[in-house]
Design a protein around this motif. Structure first.
Motif, PDB file in Angstrom:
ATOM      1  N   UNK A  58      -5.723  -4.065  16.547  1.00 49.86           N
ATOM      2  CA  UNK A  58      -7.139  -4.214  16.201  1.00 49.86           C
ATOM      3  C   UNK A  58      -7.416  -3.836  14.752  1.00 49.86           C
ATOM      4  N   UNK A  59      -6.787  -2.766  14.265  1.00 47.93           N
ATOM      5  CA  UNK A  59      -7.022  -2.361  12.868  1.00 47.93           C
ATOM      6  C   UNK A  59      -6.404  -3.357  11.894  1.00 47.93           C
ATOM      7  N   UNK A  60      -5.317  -4.023  12.298  1.00 47.23           N
ATOM      8  CA  UNK A  60      -4.739  -5.068  11.445  1.00 47.23           C
ATOM      9  C   UNK A  60      -5.704  -6.224  11.295  1.00 47.23           C
ATOM     10  N   UNK A  61      -6.249  -6.686  12.416  1.00 46.53           N
ATOM     11  CA  UNK A  61      -7.193  -7.810  12.372  1.00 46.53           C
ATOM     12  C   UNK A  61      -8.435  -7.432  11.576  1.00 46.53           C
ATOM     13  N   UNK A  62      -8.986  -6.259  11.856  1.00 47.15           N
ATOM     14  CA  UNK A  62     -10.245  -5.867  11.222  1.00 47.15           C
ATOM     15  C   UNK A  62     -10.069  -5.532   9.743  1.00 47.15           C
ATOM     16  N   UNK A  63      -9.052  -4.734   9.413  1.00 48.88           N
ATOM     17  CA  UNK A  63      -8.957  -4.209   8.049  1.00 48.88           C
ATOM     18  C   UNK A  63      -8.174  -5.108   7.097  1.00 48.88           C
ATOM     19  N   UNK A  64      -7.148  -5.779   7.603  1.00 47.22           N
ATOM     20  CA  UNK A  64      -6.338  -6.636   6.732  1.00 47.22           C
ATOM     21  C   UNK A  64      -6.907  -8.048   6.647  1.00 47.22           C
ATOM     22  N   UNK A  65      -7.340  -8.605   7.806  1.00 48.85           N
ATOM     23  CA  UNK A  65      -7.795  -9.997   7.825  1.00 48.85           C
ATOM     24  C   UNK A  65      -9.306 -10.134   7.651  1.00 48.85           C
ATOM     25  N   UNK A  66     -10.084  -9.383   8.403  1.00 48.42           N
ATOM     26  CA  UNK A  66     -11.532  -9.541   8.311  1.00 48.42           C
ATOM     27  C   UNK A  66     -12.117  -8.874   7.057  1.00 48.42           C
ATOM     28  N   UNK A 121       0.828  -1.208   0.000  1.00 46.94           N
ATOM     29  CA  UNK A 121       0.000   0.000   0.000  1.00 46.94           C
ATOM     30  C   UNK A 121       0.861   1.256   0.000  1.00 46.94           C
ATOM     31  N   UNK A 122       1.966   1.251   0.760  1.00 46.52           N
ATOM     32  CA  UNK A 122       2.858   2.407   0.801  1.00 46.52           C
ATOM     33  C   UNK A 122       3.498   2.656  -0.558  1.00 46.52           C
ATOM     34  N   UNK A 123       3.875   1.580  -1.252  1.00 46.14           N
ATOM     35  CA  UNK A 123       4.454   1.729  -2.591  1.00 46.14           C
ATOM     36  C   UNK A 123       3.427   2.289  -3.567  1.00 46.14           C
ATOM     37  N   UNK A 124       2.169   1.816  -3.443  1.00 46.95           N
ATOM     38  CA  UNK A 124       1.103   2.330  -4.310  1.00 46.95           C
ATOM     39  C   UNK A 124       0.819   3.797  -4.003  1.00 46.95           C
ATOM     40  N   UNK A 125       0.886   4.157  -2.738  1.00 53.18           N
ATOM     41  CA  UNK A 125       0.682   5.555  -2.327  1.00 53.18           C
ATOM     42  C   UNK A 125       1.713   6.455  -3.005  1.00 53.18           C
ATOM     43  N   UNK A 165      -9.306  -1.887  -1.506  1.00 57.95           N
ATOM     44  CA  UNK A 165     -10.200  -0.885  -0.928  1.00 57.95           C
ATOM     45  C   UNK A 165      -9.559  -0.168   0.258  1.00 57.95           C
ATOM     46  N   UNK A 166      -8.250  -0.264   0.383  1.00 54.97           N
ATOM     47  CA  UNK A 166      -7.555   0.330   1.520  1.00 54.97           C
ATOM     48  C   UNK A 166      -7.503   1.851   1.381  1.00 54.97           C
ATOM     49  N   UNK A 167      -7.735   2.534   2.490  1.00 56.94           N
ATOM     50  CA  UNK A 167      -7.717   3.998   2.490  1.00 56.94           C
ATOM     51  C   UNK A 167      -6.764   4.534   3.547  1.00 56.94           C
ATOM     52  N   UNK A 168      -6.121   5.632   3.225  1.00 56.27           N
ATOM     53  CA  UNK A 168      -5.240   6.346   4.153  1.00 56.27           C
ATOM     54  C   UNK A 168      -5.719   7.786   4.228  1.00 56.27           C
ATOM     55  N   UNK A 169      -6.048   8.218   5.424  1.00 56.47           N
ATOM     56  CA  UNK A 169      -6.594   9.566   5.631  1.00 56.47           C
ATOM     57  C   UNK A 169      -7.809   9.837   4.742  1.00 56.47           C
ATOM     58  N   UNK A 170      -8.639   8.808   4.579  1.00 57.45           N
ATOM     59  CA  UNK A 170      -9.861   8.945   3.806  1.00 57.45           C
ATOM     60  C   UNK A 170      -9.701   8.831   2.309  1.00 57.45           C
ATOM     61  N   UNK A 171      -8.473   8.691   1.824  1.00 59.05           N
ATOM     62  CA  UNK A 171      -8.232   8.614   0.382  1.00 59.05           C
ATOM     63  C   UNK A 171      -7.840   7.197  -0.006  1.00 59.05           C
ATOM     64  N   UNK A 204       1.295 -14.346  -3.071  1.00 59.18           N
ATOM     65  CA  UNK A 204       1.319 -14.209  -4.537  1.00 59.18           C
ATOM     66  C   UNK A 204       0.064 -13.512  -5.055  1.00 59.18           C
ATOM     67  N   UNK A 205      -0.957 -13.416  -4.214  1.00 58.39           N
ATOM     68  CA  UNK A 205      -2.178 -12.702  -4.595  1.00 58.39           C
ATOM     69  C   UNK A 205      -1.907 -11.243  -4.930  1.00 58.39           C
ATOM     70  N   UNK A 206      -0.780 -10.722  -4.481  1.00 62.67           N
ATOM     71  CA  UNK A 206      -0.424  -9.328  -4.775  1.00 62.67           C
ATOM     72  C   UNK A 206      -0.304  -9.084  -6.273  1.00 62.67           C
ATOM     73  N   UNK A 207       0.172 -10.075  -6.999  1.00 66.07           N
ATOM     74  CA  UNK A 207       0.433  -9.875  -8.434  1.00 66.07           C
ATOM     75  C   UNK A 207      -0.865  -9.616  -9.206  1.00 66.07           C
ATOM     76  N   UNK A 208      -1.969 -10.189  -8.751  1.00 61.56           N
ATOM     77  CA  UNK A 208      -3.244  -9.959  -9.421  1.00 61.56           C
ATOM     78  C   UNK A 208      -3.740  -8.526  -9.221  1.00 61.56           C
ATOM     79  N   UNK A 209      -3.330  -7.911  -8.123  1.00 58.89           N
ATOM     80  CA  UNK A 209      -3.751  -6.542  -7.846  1.00 58.89           C
ATOM     81  C   UNK A 209      -2.983  -5.518  -8.676  1.00 58.89           C
ATOM     82  N   UNK A 210      -1.837  -5.931  -9.215  1.00 55.54           N
ATOM     83  CA  UNK A 210      -0.966  -5.012  -9.954  1.00 55.54           C
ATOM     84  C   UNK A 210      -1.404  -4.927 -11.407  1.00 55.54           C
ATOM     85  N   UNK A 211      -2.576  -4.378 -11.615  1.00 57.11           N
ATOM     86  CA  UNK A 211      -3.149  -4.327 -12.955  1.00 57.11           C
ATOM     87  C   UNK A 211      -2.428  -3.349 -13.872  1.00 57.11           C
TER      88      UNK A 211
END
Length: 425
Positions: free
Chosen positions: A309-317, A186-190, A325-331, A360-367
């Motif tokens: 808690x945010x790791x469990x909720x946002x990354x895993x759940x 996510x940081x690299x995409x940012x 769909x990850x957001x940083x500061x609302x963006x 390896x699922x990361x590669x599918x996101x790199x459209x």
């Protein structure tokens, strides 16, 4: 459980066991007792020595212990750990090799914030240092951070990584190990979207849960079973009065260690029983295999409650990274914005923490990334630890990662501006 007394109760139990071990070792070691020839006394001293060391290591940050390396000229070069960027919740540190010119490879190792200190990557750093300038994210123990420093969650973690990458420049090659892999992506995409000139040259993701649902493990099963309310009530406590972070809500390191140990309780019990017998027979040493492993394994750090808690909720759940769909500061952070950073994933076939398929699922996101800048590797027979610090890393994965870095060492060519027909007339 969100009270100081529960935190202090655990610390009291730890402190008491350390004291009991020290007392047993000292009492059983009196020279006068040796005249009795009682075999119980050496066992008592050995139990005390192992117990004191075990419970003492739980609150001590291990040292990196990398004193020097052999340079290309065949001479020893001393290594200094220097702080490059200093932040409340973690620093960017460099392993500076004296009398050595800057290396062609510049590597940023993103260490996990998952219970253990960044020193867990000691062998990884040592293996890369002869061939690269190495930087590491050195996360701080939350118990030592005053409440006045504020919060620290997955968004703050991501922004820390963004700042660290900016500080190192666009010629850096990033390697994220285990837990931070999704947030590093996510940081690299940012950066790719907001500051393309600062984006890294390459990104290697090792054993990280990009898509936790891609392959079930005990970790992902736990994340699905427990509710956030249950997790907050059972795992979160306030730091006690002994530390600078008194009053801060954390997931305590001692509670994490209890979970780690319970997963392989029989194996750990056997290891400590055998170590006591070795000490009693005089066969143990300060840096034997048992102490080398457990001095690091037992050294645990508190995580801020909001990060855990945010790791469990946002990354895993919610799988915000996996669903892009990850957001940083609302963006929204669009993984598809990565178009120049070469990305490689590494997985272990026997990894029971981040099972094959999750990373390896990361590669599918790199459209937006060409296929020639994507790579993946599945290491046969390797477990989670082995893919970044064990035999598999040393003999096979490390050379593959360095070759990948070298293959993408050239700076990307700037995109040519499109000239419209109207502007050319």
């Amino acid at each position: 459980m969100r009270y100081m007394y529960t935190y202090d109760l655990m610390e009291t139990a730890r402190n008491t066991n350390e004291w009991l071990g020290a007392t047993a070792r000292a009492m059983a070691s009196y020279p006068a007792f040796a005249l009795s020839m009682n075999p119980v006394l050496p066992l008592m001293a050995a139990w005390g020595e192992v117990t004191e060391r075990t419970f003492g290591r739980m609150v001590a940050k291990p040292d990196w212990g990398i004193r020097s390396i052999v340079g290309p000229d065949g001479t020893d070069h001393l290594v200094d750990v220097k702080t490059v960027v200093e932040k409340p919740f973690g620093n960017l540190v460099q392993f500076f090799v004296r009398r050595r010119a800057p290396m062609a490879r510049k590597i940023l190792l993103v260490a996990p914030m998952s219970g253990h200190y960044a020193t867990l990557l000691r062998s990884t750093v040592a293996s890369l240092l002869p061939d690269a300038d190495v930087y590491v994210t050195d996360w701080h123990n939350a118990r030592d951070i005053p409440v006045s420093a504020g919060k620290f969650d997955v968004e703050d973690y991501t922004l820390y990584l963004v700042e660290f990458m900016r500080a190192l420049g666009s010629d850096v090659n990033v390697i994220a190990i285990c837990q931070p892999a999704p947030l590093t992506l996510a940081a690299a995409a940012y950066l790719a979207a907001e500051d393309p000139d600062a984006q890294p040259r390459s990104l290697t993701l090792i054993g990280g849960p990009i898509d936790p649902d891609a392959a079930a493990t005990e970790v992902t099963d736990f994340g699905r079973r427990v509710t956030m309310g249950q997790l907050e009530q059972t795992a979160i406590q306030r730091v006690g009065f002994k530390y600078k972070g008194a009053g801060r809500l954390v997931y305590p390191g001692l509670l994490q260690l209890q979970s780690f140990m319970s997963m392989n309780a029989e194996r750990h019990s056997k290891a400590f029983a055998e170590q006591i017998m070795r000490v009693a027979r005089g066969e143990a040493s300060d840096h034997d295999a048992h102490n080398r492993f457990y001095d690091e394994y037992l050294a645990v750090m508190d995580m801020t409650a909001e990060f855990y808690l945010s790791t469990v909720e946002r990354i895993f759940k919610n799988r915000e990274i996996a669903r892009n769909e990850f957001r940083v500061n609302g963006k929204k952070v669009d993984i598809g914005a990565i178009s120049q950073i070469a990305v490689k994933t590494v997985e272990g076939a026997n990894d029971d923490i981040s099972a094959p398929g999750q990373c390896v699922a990361a590669l599918k996101l790199l459209t937006g990334l060409p296929d020639d800048k994507k790579a993946s590797h599945l290491e046969p027979g390797a477990g989670h630890y082995g893919i970044f610090a064990g035999k598999s890393w040393r003999l096979n994965i490390r050379p593959l990662v360095l070759n990948f870095i070298d293959a993408n060492a050239a700076a990307p060519k700037p995109k040519k501006a499109k000239i419209s027909l109207a502007s050319s007339q």
